[in-house]
Write an enzyme that holds these catalytic residues in place. Structure first.
Site, PDB file in Angstrom:
ATOM      1  N   HIS A 184       0.839  -1.203   0.000  1.00  0.00           N
ATOM      2  CA  HIS A 184       0.000   0.000   0.000  1.00  0.00           C
ATOM      3  C   HIS A 184       0.873   1.252   0.000  1.00  0.00           C
ATOM      4  O   HIS A 184       1.901   1.292   0.667  1.00  0.00           O
ATOM      5  CB  HIS A 184      -0.880   0.036   1.258  1.00  0.00           C
ATOM      6  CG  HIS A 184      -1.814  -1.143   1.359  1.00  0.00           C
ATOM      7  ND1 HIS A 184      -2.540  -1.404   2.493  1.00  0.00           N
ATOM      8  CD2 HIS A 184      -2.155  -2.102   0.469  1.00  0.00           C
ATOM      9  CE1 HIS A 184      -3.284  -2.482   2.306  1.00  0.00           C
ATOM     10  NE2 HIS A 184      -3.054  -2.936   1.082  1.00  0.00           N
ATOM     11  N   TYR A 224       5.821   4.986  10.846  1.00  0.00           N
ATOM     12  CA  TYR A 224       4.974   3.855  10.458  1.00  0.00           C
ATOM     13  C   TYR A 224       5.714   2.910   9.517  1.00  0.00           C
ATOM     14  O   TYR A 224       5.689   1.688   9.710  1.00  0.00           O
ATOM     15  CB  TYR A 224       3.678   4.369   9.806  1.00  0.00           C
ATOM     16  CG  TYR A 224       2.603   3.313   9.726  1.00  0.00           C
ATOM     17  CD1 TYR A 224       1.543   3.286  10.628  1.00  0.00           C
ATOM     18  CD2 TYR A 224       2.644   2.319   8.753  1.00  0.00           C
ATOM     19  CE1 TYR A 224       0.555   2.304  10.563  1.00  0.00           C
ATOM     20  CE2 TYR A 224       1.672   1.335   8.685  1.00  0.00           C
ATOM     21  CZ  TYR A 224       0.634   1.334   9.594  1.00  0.00           C
ATOM     22  OH  TYR A 224      -0.337   0.354   9.533  1.00  0.00           O
ATOM     23  N   LYS A 261       3.994  -2.295  15.254  1.00  0.00           N
ATOM     24  CA  LYS A 261       5.441  -2.293  15.452  1.00  0.00           C
ATOM     25  C   LYS A 261       6.021  -3.593  16.028  1.00  0.00           C
ATOM     26  O   LYS A 261       7.226  -3.839  15.909  1.00  0.00           O
ATOM     27  CB  LYS A 261       5.834  -1.159  16.426  1.00  0.00           C
ATOM     28  CG  LYS A 261       5.674   0.213  15.859  1.00  0.00           C
ATOM     29  CD  LYS A 261       6.867   0.601  15.006  1.00  0.00           C
ATOM     30  CE  LYS A 261       6.535   1.589  13.934  1.00  0.00           C
ATOM     31  NZ  LYS A 261       6.235   1.040  12.619  1.00  0.00           N
ATOM     32  N   PRO A 302      -0.983  -2.774  19.559  1.00  0.00           N
ATOM     33  CA  PRO A 302      -0.860  -3.055  18.117  1.00  0.00           C
ATOM     34  C   PRO A 302      -1.150  -1.873  17.188  1.00  0.00           C
ATOM     35  O   PRO A 302      -0.940  -1.988  15.981  1.00  0.00           O
ATOM     36  CB  PRO A 302      -1.870  -4.183  17.882  1.00  0.00           C
ATOM     37  CG  PRO A 302      -2.821  -4.105  19.021  1.00  0.00           C
ATOM     38  CD  PRO A 302      -2.090  -3.520  20.172  1.00  0.00           C
ATOM     39  N   TYR A 348      -7.685   3.678   9.619  1.00  0.00           N
ATOM     40  CA  TYR A 348      -7.683   3.846  11.076  1.00  0.00           C
ATOM     41  C   TYR A 348      -8.712   4.925  11.393  1.00  0.00           C
ATOM     42  O   TYR A 348      -8.567   6.068  10.928  1.00  0.00           O
ATOM     43  CB  TYR A 348      -6.309   4.329  11.567  1.00  0.00           C
ATOM     44  CG  TYR A 348      -5.209   3.294  11.519  1.00  0.00           C
ATOM     45  CD1 TYR A 348      -4.541   3.002  10.331  1.00  0.00           C
ATOM     46  CD2 TYR A 348      -4.810   2.627  12.676  1.00  0.00           C
ATOM     47  CE1 TYR A 348      -3.515   2.060  10.295  1.00  0.00           C
ATOM     48  CE2 TYR A 348      -3.784   1.689  12.651  1.00  0.00           C
ATOM     49  CZ  TYR A 348      -3.148   1.405  11.459  1.00  0.00           C
ATOM     50  OH  TYR A 348      -2.133   0.477  11.433  1.00  0.00           O
TER      51      TYR A 348
END
Ligand code: RFL
Ligand code: PHB
Length: 395
Positions: free
Chosen positions: A77, A389, A301, A297, A205
């Protein structure tokens, strides 16, 4: 009858990402290892957990010759969507980080690839062992005693021991003089696996007054979704209709995007905590991965951090065997902790930013909303989120 003691250079407890990556990295440097794992191979390869790999983890898989199936089956992505106040905001990580992507390739698929390749190299992984005990950690010949999968007592003599035995493991208890830092969150995630086509081409998210929601994927046919719930909620208290109604409400947008429903075939609740053990070595014992640190979560990571420990430890061991110098091994904890605390910060930040917390004051609530607004409208703030990220570079 006891089996004759057996010898290897590095004895590893646990065949999760930390233990398996470590065995591969050591093999690349010509260092022998044996992994002892308490679960069966089927159980290890069948446990559904993480989904997101950092860019350097993907590069490392390729480097180790383990990237072929991932290149075919993973989802790559460009970024993620943050959704709040009914609006979607796309963060394009590929643009923000100069080409790094989000790779969704489930942890159990990574493990299948690592196990198959390790066995093909004639590497030893003993599944289904019991009663693993660590001995003589401050001597030059530490040992592991255990009961084999066939029920025979056995002993493994090593130069070094590594506890990659996860958050419930016991290796950590042998680290003398450690301090443990922890933080509990007043919520958990209800995770579901669903038979349905994808509703969106990237992860979403969402922050909503009713709580966080996350849309992720496993394959074109199987989707992974989470909703914020109580930390000790029972999945049985969440009938399918309730889960779908919460997901629709939390993920809905003003632009008419819709979520595709399907058959829910797995439900589970996970609690969320942050944890760091500030010492990761004692004598000839080292610990790596969830055995030493845990993150919630939200920042995706945990697996990546486990692999980073394995990289740092393999470098120290390689240097030791090549030169006889232990300096890099002695710095193992300090090297790891610099990365660990940054990942702890990021995971805490993402979690606090995106969840509703009944204990939060109105003031704190408004600060979070301002933070979200800042992240999606400032290139500098979006870049900071993006680089964390997709994964900070390894030291
Ligand atoms: P593991 O994977 O727990 O492996 C430890 C292994 O040690 C074995 N073991 C023993 N073996 C022999 N003798 C003993 N006495 C033993 N005690 C334990 C266990 O059976 C097990 O096989 O730890 P490791 O290698 O440190 O890896 C850590 C990661 O698994 C973990 O951080 C991630 O799954 C966290 N995580 C995520 N990480 C990411 O990087 N990206 C994600 O997207 C992501 N999503 C997640 C997650 C974790 C989740 N849960 C369930 C906690 C999503 C979820 C829902
Ligand atoms: C997952 O797909 O399981 C997943 C994705 C992103 C996260 C956590 C879990 O932040």
């Amino acid at each position: 009858m006891s089996k004759a003691p057996h010898r290897t250079q590095v004895g590893i407890v646990g065949a999760g990402p930390a233990g398996l990556f470590l065995a591969h990295l050591l093999h690349r440097h010509g260092i022998e290892s044996v992994i002892l794992e308490s679960r069966t191979r089927e159980d290890v390869e069948g446990t559904i957990r993480a989904g997101v790999l950092e860019q350097w983890t993907v590069d490392l898989m390729e480097d180790l010759g383990l990237g072929e199936r991932m290149a075919r089956e993973a989802h790559f992505h460009r970024g993620i969507t943050l959704r709040f106040a009914g609006e979607s905001h796309h963060l394009d990580f590929e643009d923000l980080t100069g080409g790094k992507r989000v790779t969704v390739y489930p942890q159990h698929e990574v493990l299948k690839d690592l196990i198959a390749a390790r066995l093909a190299q004639c590497g030893e992984i003993q599944f289904g062992v019991r009663d693993v005990a660590l001995h003589d950690l401050t001597s030059e010949q530490p040992r592991l005693t255990y009961t084999t999968g066939e029920g025979e007592p056995a002993e493994l003599r090593c130069d070094f021991l590594v506890g990659c035995d996860g958050s419930q493991g016991t290796a950590r208890r042998h680290i003398e003089g450690r301090t443990e830092y922890g933080h509990l969150y007043p919520f958990g995630w209800l995770g579901i696996l669903v038979e349905a086509p994808r509703s969106h081409h990237e992860l979403i998210y969402a922050r909503h007054e009713r709580g966080f929601a996350l849309l992720s994927t496993r394959s074109p046919e199987i989707q992974r979704l989470y909703i914020q719930c109580g930390p000790t909620d029972d999945p049985a208290d969440y009938p399918d209709e309730l889960i779908w109604s919460e997901l629709h409400r939390r993920l809905e947008t003003v632009d008419g995007w819709t979520l595709t429903e399907g058959r829910i075939f797995q439900k589970g609740v996970i609690g969320m905590r942050s944890f760091v053990c500030d010492r990761m070595q004692h004598g000839r014992l080292f610990i790596a991965g969830d055995a030493a640190h845990i993150v919630p979560p939200t920042g995706a990571k945990g697996l990546n951090l486990a692999v980073a420990d394995a990289v740092y430890l393999s470098r120290g061991l390689e240097c030791f065997y090549r030169t006889g110098q232990a300096g890099e091994l002695e710095r193992y904890t300090d090297t790891c902790l610099r990365r660990i605390w940054k990942a702890e910060r990021f995971s805490w930040y993402m979690t606090t930013l995106l969840h509703t917390n009944p204990a939060e004051s109105d003031f704190e609530h408004r600060i979070r909303l301002a933070d979200l607004d800042y992240v999606v409208h400032s290139q500098a703030a979006a870049t900071a989120l993006a680089e964390n990220y997709v994964g900070l570079p390894l030291d």
